[in-house]
Design a protein around this motif. Structure first.
Motif, PDB file in Angstrom:
ATOM      1  N   VAL A  67      -6.284   0.140   0.892  1.00  0.00           N
ATOM      2  CA  VAL A  67      -5.888  -0.899   1.858  1.00  0.00           C
ATOM      3  C   VAL A  67      -5.230  -0.268   3.079  1.00  0.00           C
ATOM      4  CG1 VAL A  67      -4.280  -2.819   2.242  1.00  0.00           C
ATOM      5  CG2 VAL A  67      -5.706  -2.768   0.178  1.00  0.00           C
ATOM      6  N   ARG A  68      -4.292   0.655   2.853  1.00  0.00           N
ATOM      7  CA  ARG A  68      -3.593   1.258   3.993  1.00  0.00           C
ATOM      8  C   ARG A  68      -4.542   2.113   4.834  1.00  0.00           C
ATOM      9  NH1 ARG A  68      -0.764  -2.478   3.976  1.00  0.00           N
ATOM     10  NH2 ARG A  68       1.261  -2.619   2.944  1.00  0.00           N
ATOM     11  N   THR A  69      -5.504   2.752   4.205  1.00  0.00           N
ATOM     12  CA  THR A  69      -6.461   3.582   4.939  1.00  0.00           C
ATOM     13  C   THR A  69      -7.461   2.736   5.719  1.00  0.00           C
ATOM     14  OG1 THR A  69      -6.305   5.367   3.315  1.00  0.00           O
ATOM     15  CG2 THR A  69      -8.255   5.347   4.722  1.00  0.00           C
ATOM     16  N   ASN A  70      -7.922   1.637   5.120  1.00  0.00           N
ATOM     17  CA  ASN A  70      -9.011   0.860   5.714  1.00  0.00           C
ATOM     18  C   ASN A  70      -8.561  -0.410   6.439  1.00  0.00           C
ATOM     19  OD1 ASN A  70     -11.713   2.155   4.621  1.00  0.00           O
ATOM     20  ND2 ASN A  70     -10.244   2.185   2.932  1.00  0.00           N
ATOM     21  N   LEU A  71      -7.438  -0.967   6.046  1.00  0.00           N
ATOM     22  CA  LEU A  71      -6.969  -2.220   6.652  1.00  0.00           C
ATOM     23  C   LEU A  71      -5.679  -2.056   7.433  1.00  0.00           C
ATOM     24  CD1 LEU A  71      -7.703  -4.709   3.709  1.00  0.00           C
ATOM     25  CD2 LEU A  71      -9.211  -4.014   5.590  1.00  0.00           C
ATOM     26  N   GLY A  72      -5.077  -0.863   7.382  1.00  0.00           N
ATOM     27  CA  GLY A  72      -3.864  -0.608   8.152  1.00  0.00           C
ATOM     28  C   GLY A  72      -2.598  -1.077   7.459  1.00  0.00           C
ATOM     29  N   GLN A  73      -1.530  -1.158   8.261  1.00  0.00           N
ATOM     30  CA  GLN A  73      -0.203  -1.476   7.727  1.00  0.00           C
ATOM     31  C   GLN A  73       0.114  -2.969   7.743  1.00  0.00           C
ATOM     32  OE1 GLN A  73       1.856   0.923   6.396  1.00  0.00           O
ATOM     33  NE2 GLN A  73       0.148   2.330   6.743  1.00  0.00           N
ATOM     34  N   GLY A  74      -0.750  -3.773   8.365  1.00  0.00           N
ATOM     35  CA  GLY A  74      -0.409  -5.172   8.568  1.00  0.00           C
ATOM     36  C   GLY A  74      -0.509  -6.041   7.332  1.00  0.00           C
ATOM     37  N   MET A  75      -1.306  -5.647   6.343  1.00  0.00           N
ATOM     38  CA  MET A  75      -1.498  -6.457   5.136  1.00  0.00           C
ATOM     39  C   MET A  75      -0.312  -6.281   4.182  1.00  0.00           C
ATOM     40  SD  MET A  75      -3.476  -8.425   3.180  1.00  0.00           S
ATOM     41  CE  MET A  75      -5.212  -8.240   3.648  1.00  0.00           C
ATOM     42  N   PRO A  76       0.457  -7.339   3.920  1.00  0.00           N
ATOM     43  CA  PRO A  76       1.565  -7.218   2.972  1.00  0.00           C
ATOM     44  C   PRO A  76       1.046  -6.998   1.548  1.00  0.00           C
ATOM     45  CG  PRO A  76       1.811  -9.174   4.342  1.00  0.00           C
ATOM     46  CD  PRO A  76       0.417  -8.675   4.541  1.00  0.00           C
ATOM     47  N   VAL A  77       1.658  -6.068   0.833  1.00  0.00           N
ATOM     48  CA  VAL A  77       1.245  -5.742  -0.530  1.00  0.00           C
ATOM     49  C   VAL A  77       2.476  -5.688  -1.420  1.00  0.00           C
ATOM     50  CG1 VAL A  77       0.140  -4.045  -2.032  1.00  0.00           C
ATOM     51  CG2 VAL A  77      -0.738  -4.404   0.289  1.00  0.00           C
ATOM     52  N   MET A  78       2.412  -6.382  -2.557  1.00  0.00           N
ATOM     53  CA  MET A  78       3.517  -6.370  -3.513  1.00  0.00           C
ATOM     54  C   MET A  78       2.994  -5.972  -4.887  1.00  0.00           C
ATOM     55  SD  MET A  78       6.278  -9.344  -4.557  1.00  0.00           S
ATOM     56  CE  MET A  78       5.104 -10.519  -5.226  1.00  0.00           C
ATOM     57  N   PHE A  79       3.688  -5.047  -5.541  1.00  0.00           N
ATOM     58  CA  PHE A  79       3.372  -4.709  -6.919  1.00  0.00           C
ATOM     59  C   PHE A  79       4.086  -5.671  -7.862  1.00  0.00           C
ATOM     60  CE2 PHE A  79       2.182  -0.327  -5.550  1.00  0.00           C
ATOM     61  CZ  PHE A  79       0.968  -0.253  -6.215  1.00  0.00           C
ATOM     62  N   VAL A  80       3.375  -6.151  -8.880  1.00  0.00           N
ATOM     63  CA  VAL A  80       3.980  -6.864 -10.008  1.00  0.00           C
ATOM     64  C   VAL A  80       3.525  -6.089 -11.237  1.00  0.00           C
ATOM     65  CG1 VAL A  80       4.114  -9.008 -11.307  1.00  0.00           C
ATOM     66  CG2 VAL A  80       3.968  -9.083  -8.816  1.00  0.00           C
ATOM     67  N   VAL A  90       9.475   4.635  -6.150  1.00  0.00           N
ATOM     68  CA  VAL A  90       9.425   5.522  -4.985  1.00  0.00           C
ATOM     69  C   VAL A  90       7.980   5.780  -4.577  1.00  0.00           C
ATOM     70  CG1 VAL A  90       9.918   7.856  -4.148  1.00  0.00           C
ATOM     71  CG2 VAL A  90      11.639   6.614  -5.470  1.00  0.00           C
ATOM     72  N   THR A  91       7.116   6.068  -5.563  1.00  0.00           N
ATOM     73  CA  THR A  91       5.707   6.337  -5.273  1.00  0.00           C
ATOM     74  C   THR A  91       5.045   5.134  -4.606  1.00  0.00           C
ATOM     75  OG1 THR A  91       5.518   7.877  -7.132  1.00  0.00           O
ATOM     76  CG2 THR A  91       3.476   6.939  -6.285  1.00  0.00           C
ATOM     77  N   GLY A  92       5.311   3.934  -5.126  1.00  0.00           N
ATOM     78  CA  GLY A  92       4.722   2.724  -4.560  1.00  0.00           C
ATOM     79  C   GLY A  92       5.172   2.471  -3.134  1.00  0.00           C
ATOM     80  N   LEU A  93       6.479   2.623  -2.894  1.00  0.00           N
ATOM     81  CA  LEU A  93       7.006   2.392  -1.547  1.00  0.00           C
ATOM     82  C   LEU A  93       6.490   3.430  -0.568  1.00  0.00           C
ATOM     83  CD1 LEU A  93      10.685   1.427  -2.413  1.00  0.00           C
ATOM     84  CD2 LEU A  93       8.897  -0.089  -1.574  1.00  0.00           C
ATOM     85  N   GLN A  94       6.434   4.674  -1.013  1.00  0.00           N
ATOM     86  CA  GLN A  94       5.951   5.732  -0.130  1.00  0.00           C
ATOM     87  C   GLN A  94       4.473   5.568   0.194  1.00  0.00           C
ATOM     88  OE1 GLN A  94       7.119   9.368  -2.117  1.00  0.00           O
ATOM     89  NE2 GLN A  94       9.081   9.436  -1.052  1.00  0.00           N
ATOM     90  N   ALA A  95       3.729   4.947  -0.708  1.00  0.00           N
ATOM     91  CA  ALA A  95       2.302   4.691  -0.459  1.00  0.00           C
ATOM     92  C   ALA A  95       2.089   3.499   0.461  1.00  0.00           C
ATOM     93  CB  ALA A  95       1.570   4.476  -1.775  1.00  0.00           C
ATOM     94  N   GLY A  96       3.174   2.748   0.731  1.00  0.00           N
ATOM     95  CA  GLY A  96       3.067   1.642   1.680  1.00  0.00           C
ATOM     96  C   GLY A  96       3.253   0.258   1.109  1.00  0.00           C
ATOM     97  N   ALA A  97       3.726   0.135  -0.149  1.00  0.00           N
ATOM     98  CA  ALA A  97       3.994  -1.195  -0.703  1.00  0.00           C
ATOM     99  C   ALA A  97       5.163  -1.841   0.039  1.00  0.00           C
ATOM    100  CB  ALA A  97       4.315  -1.100  -2.191  1.00  0.00           C
ATOM    101  N   ASP A  98       5.087  -3.158   0.220  1.00  0.00           N
ATOM    102  CA  ASP A  98       6.157  -3.892   0.895  1.00  0.00           C
ATOM    103  C   ASP A  98       7.218  -4.392  -0.070  1.00  0.00           C
ATOM    104  OD1 ASP A  98       5.131  -4.242   3.815  1.00  0.00           O
ATOM    105  OD2 ASP A  98       3.407  -4.681   2.551  1.00  0.00           O
ATOM    106  N   ASP A  99       6.836  -4.576  -1.330  1.00  0.00           N
ATOM    107  CA  ASP A  99       7.795  -5.070  -2.318  1.00  0.00           C
ATOM    108  C   ASP A  99       7.316  -4.649  -3.701  1.00  0.00           C
ATOM    109  OD1 ASP A  99      10.027  -6.286  -3.337  1.00  0.00           O
ATOM    110  OD2 ASP A  99       9.549  -8.297  -2.600  1.00  0.00           O
ATOM    111  N   TYR A 100       8.202  -4.795  -4.686  1.00  0.00           N
ATOM    112  CA  TYR A 100       7.944  -4.273  -6.029  1.00  0.00           C
ATOM    113  C   TYR A 100       8.708  -5.155  -7.005  1.00  0.00           C
ATOM    114  CZ  TYR A 100       7.182  -0.401  -9.415  1.00  0.00           C
ATOM    115  OH  TYR A 100       6.783   0.378 -10.475  1.00  0.00           O
ATOM    116  N   MET A 101       7.994  -5.821  -7.897  1.00  0.00           N
ATOM    117  CA  MET A 101       8.614  -6.723  -8.872  1.00  0.00           C
ATOM    118  C   MET A 101       8.209  -6.289 -10.271  1.00  0.00           C
ATOM    119  SD  MET A 101       8.270 -10.866  -9.073  1.00  0.00           S
ATOM    120  CE  MET A 101       8.793 -11.767 -10.542  1.00  0.00           C
TER     121      MET A 101
END
Length: 237
Positions: A67-80, A90-101
């Motif tokens: 997503v970050r490579t092909n759609l950029g930074q604008g798409m919000p992404v949250m891990f559940v 840390v890995t998720g946030l560094q890869a560009g996740a916006d939130d983590y639940m």
């Protein structure tokens, strides 16, 4: 809000879908990463992605990187996810996740986190509207930030960095997300560019408790601007 949810546990996926639809969103459930990627490649209509980490084909982390490579930074992404280790966060946030639940899912928290991400998706027209944050006034049309009515002179990238924090108080930004948002590229850890700009905005804008804010840093996790509800209490704490 149009949401895509990646979850191979059908019961969990249906729970997420039901909770979000009851909250007024539309939620499409994908049970494989490949199916979600195929849909994302076909359409750009989704406004938020919710990803499970461990999937039978590709991991949620792989999806995030695509997503970050092909759609950029604008798409919000949250891990559940069931992963609870700090290293995974840390890995998720560094890869560009916006939130983590972390699972098990708490329905009220899920709705609140999605609503918080939705608020960050301000229409482009509203981006020119002046707004306030603690003792600060931000005027995007003039690219000016004032403290107690006094305009502060900032370099262009310092301004962009400061506005990112002021628009998202309480949000934790990893170094990679900050550099991608402001410089449109990752900045090597050995570079002092980001640190210098952070130091400059902290000093120039006086991001201190007496002005109702605090710029908090964690070398491992990143940075966030905290709003201090009671400034006087914060000064004496």
């Amino acid at each position: 809000m149009l949401i895509a949810s990646l979850e191979d546990d059908v019961a969990q996926g249906q729970l997420i879908q039901s909770v979000l639809e009851q909250a007024g969103h539309q939620c499409t459930l994908f049970t494989t990463a490949q199916a979600m990627l195929a849909a994302l490649a076909r359409t750009h209509s989704f406004e938020l992605l919710i990803l499970d980490w461990e999937m039978p084909d590709l991991s949620g982390l792989d999806v995030l990187r695509w997503v970050r490579t092909n759609l950029g930074q604008g798409m919000p992404v949250m891990f559940v996810t069931s992963r609870t280790r700090e290293e995974d966060l840390v890995t998720g946030l560094q890869a560009g996740a916006d939130d983590y639940m972390v699972k098990p899912i708490r329905t009220g928290e899920l709705v609140a986190r999605v609503s918080a991400l939705q608020r960050r998706l301000a229409p482009a027209s509203s981006m020119e509207t002046s707004f306030s944050c603690a003792a600060y006034t931000i005027e995007p049309a003039q690219a000016v930030i004032s403290l107690n009515g006094q305009a502060i002179e900032l370099a262009p990238k310092e301004y962009e960095l400061a506005v990112l924090f002021f628009r998202n108080p309480g949000r934790l930004f990893s170094r990679d997300v900050l550099s991608n948002n402001v410089w449109n590229r990752e900045i090597p850890a050995t570079s002092r560019t980001l640190d210098t700009h952070l130091s400059n905005i902290r000093r120039k804008l006086q991001l201190r408790p007496e002005n109702g804010v605090r710029l908090v840093s964690s070398y491992a996790l990143g940075y966030r601007l905290e709003l201090l509800a009671d400034t006087q209490e914060a000064m004496h704490s």
